[in-house]
Design an enzyme around this catalytic site. Structure first.
Site, PDB file in Angstrom:
ATOM      1  CB  CYS A 146      -1.852  34.965  11.608  1.00 39.33           C
ATOM      2  SG  CYS A 146      -2.085  36.442  10.420  1.00 39.33           S
ATOM      3  CD  GLU A 147      -1.200  28.664  13.832  1.00 38.53           C
ATOM      4  OE1 GLU A 147      -0.446  27.933  14.114  1.00 38.53           O
ATOM      5  OE2 GLU A 147      -2.466  28.274  13.474  1.00 38.53           O
ATOM      6  CE1 TYR A 197       2.799  14.494  10.718  1.00 42.36           C
ATOM      7  CE2 TYR A 197       3.023  15.129   8.354  1.00 42.36           C
ATOM      8  CZ  TYR A 197       2.230  14.735   9.405  1.00 42.36           C
ATOM      9  OH  TYR A 197       1.244  14.033   9.048  1.00 42.36           O
ATOM     10  NE  ARG A 238       6.489   9.401   3.296  1.00 40.44           N
ATOM     11  CZ  ARG A 238       5.843  10.187   3.987  1.00 40.44           C
ATOM     12  NH1 ARG A 238       5.740  11.402   3.871  1.00 40.44           N
ATOM     13  NH2 ARG A 238       5.260   9.714   5.226  1.00 40.44           N
ATOM     14  CD  GLU A 256      -2.580  -1.334   2.748  1.00 37.91           C
ATOM     15  OE1 GLU A 256      -2.231  -0.465   3.784  1.00 37.91           O
ATOM     16  OE2 GLU A 256      -3.304  -2.318   3.011  1.00 37.91           O
ATOM     17  N   PRO A 257       1.603   1.562  -0.878  1.00 36.31           N
ATOM     18  CG  PRO A 257       2.738   1.609  -3.108  1.00 36.31           C
ATOM     19  CD  PRO A 257       1.654   0.615  -2.232  1.00 36.31           C
TER      20      PRO A 257
HETATM   21  N1  LLP Z   1      -1.552   1.986   4.713  1.00 35.36           N
HETATM   22  C1  LLP Z   1      -1.868   2.485   5.856  1.00 35.36           C
HETATM   23  C2  LLP Z   1      -2.822   1.721   6.470  1.00 35.36           C
HETATM   24  C3  LLP Z   1      -1.687   3.693   6.160  1.00 35.36           C
HETATM   25  O1  LLP Z   1      -2.136   4.011   7.291  1.00 35.36           O
HETATM   26  C4  LLP Z   1      -0.671   4.393   5.360  1.00 35.36           C
HETATM   27  C5  LLP Z   1      -0.244   5.707   5.849  1.00 35.36           C
HETATM   28  C6  LLP Z   1      -0.227   3.826   3.975  1.00 35.36           C
HETATM   29  C7  LLP Z   1      -0.690   2.677   3.702  1.00 35.36           C
HETATM   30  C8  LLP Z   1       0.625   4.870   3.265  1.00 35.36           C
HETATM   31  O2  LLP Z   1       1.795   4.984   3.717  1.00 35.36           O
HETATM   32  P1  LLP Z   1       2.925   5.609   2.852  1.00 35.36           P
HETATM   33  O3  LLP Z   1       3.447   4.529   1.901  1.00 35.36           O
HETATM   34  O4  LLP Z   1       2.578   6.942   2.353  1.00 35.36           O
HETATM   35  O5  LLP Z   1       4.074   5.921   3.869  1.00 35.36           O
HETATM   36  N2  LLP Z   1       0.913  12.711   6.602  1.00 35.36           N
HETATM   37  C9  LLP Z   1       1.732  11.963   7.044  1.00 35.36           C
HETATM   38  C10 LLP Z   1       2.107  10.590   6.683  1.00 35.36           C
HETATM   39  C11 LLP Z   1       0.825   9.932   7.045  1.00 35.36           C
HETATM   40  C12 LLP Z   1       0.839   8.475   6.799  1.00 35.36           C
HETATM   41  C13 LLP Z   1      -0.291   7.635   7.240  1.00 35.36           C
HETATM   42  N3  LLP Z   1      -0.726   6.288   6.950  1.00 35.36           N
HETATM   43  C14 LLP Z   1       3.108  12.677   6.241  1.00 35.36           C
HETATM   44  O6  LLP Z   1       3.099  13.621   5.415  1.00 35.36           O
HETATM   45  O7  LLP Z   1       4.318  12.279   6.349  1.00 35.36           O
END
Ligand code: LLP
Length: 430
Positions: free
Chosen positions: A359-360, A328, A288, A285-286
């Protein structure tokens, strides 16, 4: 690999110069590279070729319809976490039968919507949710396909707000009680047990946490396959990307948490080694990994000001457009869109805070970063903003959200128009 490159003193998105896009569409502006998105998907899909698998792009990272459509055309599956994301996938021409639905708080309405649309599988995160899916399915005279998200209790590093695979957070079901939970689920007549899932966190840049979690899960996968005939094991998402090339290239070896790229091939090799013998489909489940380096945010410098020892460059993008640095403390590389002041072969580098108009005090993209001497009117690009960029944007401070443009070779098109002031009050009454 991405297709944003500096050539002839200008930043290009594939075959289109970014300053031209900024002129045509204004700023702040998200620019995506279709070629990069598709390339990432294809490379991951090919690298996993040694095992039966399905790549389910995590829609939350970037849910623009054009992004989803590009991936749907490649045959991608989708990892969704809300009825809204399912709606977007359907609008983009994605196949509901290739959608898995995760998240700790699915509502009855969302569950029924997903059952009606015929999704591949629910990923349930608690016994109470399994019971609710069971009731919903029986109410519709259907059997709902389910998997359970197992929390393998593996620390994956990364930022505390995005690590998920330990018992300290809200996700999944504790490893120890999983077999019994499946036995109880098997007795619920509205459910059809299909698989098992894990997800340990995000922006993980080493294979070890994935390997540790897959090793811990493997005996459970075998047990569930024997007892309930599960046919897939989803290992979630989480593969990190390079945000800071200086860290990745080893120029800063003394940094404790150096950001080394976890390549698609190294990741896939580890996945195949750990799961190849399980006899089930492997799902990934990619988010990013697919979208992160496929997008940038372009902004224009409004003002430069000095206060005390500080030099602030105020741009027209803010934390409402790209919240990752504020939320983050994330690093995004910031580059001028045009080489500054032609003729100056060695631009002067100055310690700079790049900040937005919100404004933060937290509305800052970097602090004291050595940057070329930016002036009002210059364009800058925030790199690696394709994932969790626009998707997390808001209207805070009553700021219309940016336009989004998709580049494909030498062509570009607006895939979301800039919000207007009228959009800001749509649906409200006084
Ligand atoms: N599968 C599940 C169950 C997840 O909760 C997530 C991300 C993914 C897949 C995808 O993860 P990735 O491959 O993108 O790492 N907003 C944060 C990232 C939050 C990720 C939440 N879950 C950021 O900007 O770094």
């Amino acid at each position: 690999m991405h297709r944003f490159q500096v050539k002839g003193g200008r930043l290009w998105a594939e075959g289109v110069s970014v300053d031209r896009l900024a002129k045509a569409h204004g700023t702040p502006l998200y620019v995506y590279s279709r070629g990069t998105l598709v390339d990432h998907y294809r490379r991951l899909d090919a690298a996993l070729g040694g095992v039966p698998h399905m790549v389910c792009y995590a829609v939350k990272a970037n849910s623009n319809l054009a992004v989803l459509a590009a991936l749907a055309r490649e045959g991608s599956g989708f990892d969704i976490v809300s009825g809204g994301e399912l709606y977007r996938v359907l609008k983009a021409g994605g196949d509901p039968a290739r959608c898995t639905f995760a998240g700790v708080g699915k509502t009855r309405e969302e569950i029924e919507f997903a059952i009606r649309k015929g999704i591949c599988c629910f990923v349930a995160e608690s016994e109470a949710e399994l019971q609710e899916i069971d009731r919903a399915a029986r109410g519709l005279r259907r059997r709902a396909p389910v998997a359970v998200r197992v929390n393998p209790d593996v620390a994956a590093g990364g930022h505390q707000k995005i690590t998920t695979g330990t018992y300290e957070n809200k996700f999944g079901v504790a490893f120890e009680g999983v077999a019994e939970l499946y036995a109880r689920a098997a007795r619920m007549r509205g459910l059809a047990i299909r698989g098992v899932q894990m997800h340990i966190g995000s922006q993980i840049t080493a294979p070890e946490p994935f390997v540790a979690a897959m090793r811990k899960m493997a005996p459970l996968v075998r047990e569930l396959k024997a007892a309930h005939g599960i046919d897939f094991f989803s290992i979630g998402g989480g593969v990190g990307i390079v945000y800071d090339p200086a860290l990745a290239s080893g120029m800063a070896e003394w940094w404790e948490d150096r950001e080394m790229p976890l390549t698609i091939d190294d990741y896939a090799r580890a996945v195949i080694a750990e799961t190849g013998g399980l006899g089930v489909q492997v799902q990934v489940e990619p988010g990013r990994l697919i979208a992160g380096n496929a997008g940038i945010l372009v902004a224009r410098v409004l003002y430069v000001k000095r206060t005390g020892s500080k030099r602030f460059v105020i741009v027209d993008a803010a934390m409402n457009d790209l919240i990752r640095p504020a939320l983050y403390g994330s690093f995004h590389e910031i580059v001028p869109v045009r080489q500054l002041r032609s003729g100056a072969s060695d631009p002067e580098w100055v310690a700079t805070d790049v900040v937005g108009p919100v404004c933060e005090s937290g509305d800052a993209f970097c602090h004291d970063r050595l940057m070329p001497d930016l002036r009002a009117g210059d364009l800058v690009a925030f790199l690696s903003a394709g994932a969790y960029g626009f998707a997390m944007a808001s209207n805070y401070n009553a700021r219309p959200r940016p336009a989004e443009v998709l580049v494909d070779g030498r062509k570009s098109r607006v895939v979301r128009r800039r919000e207007s002031r009228a959009d800001l009050v749509r649906g409200e009454c006084r």
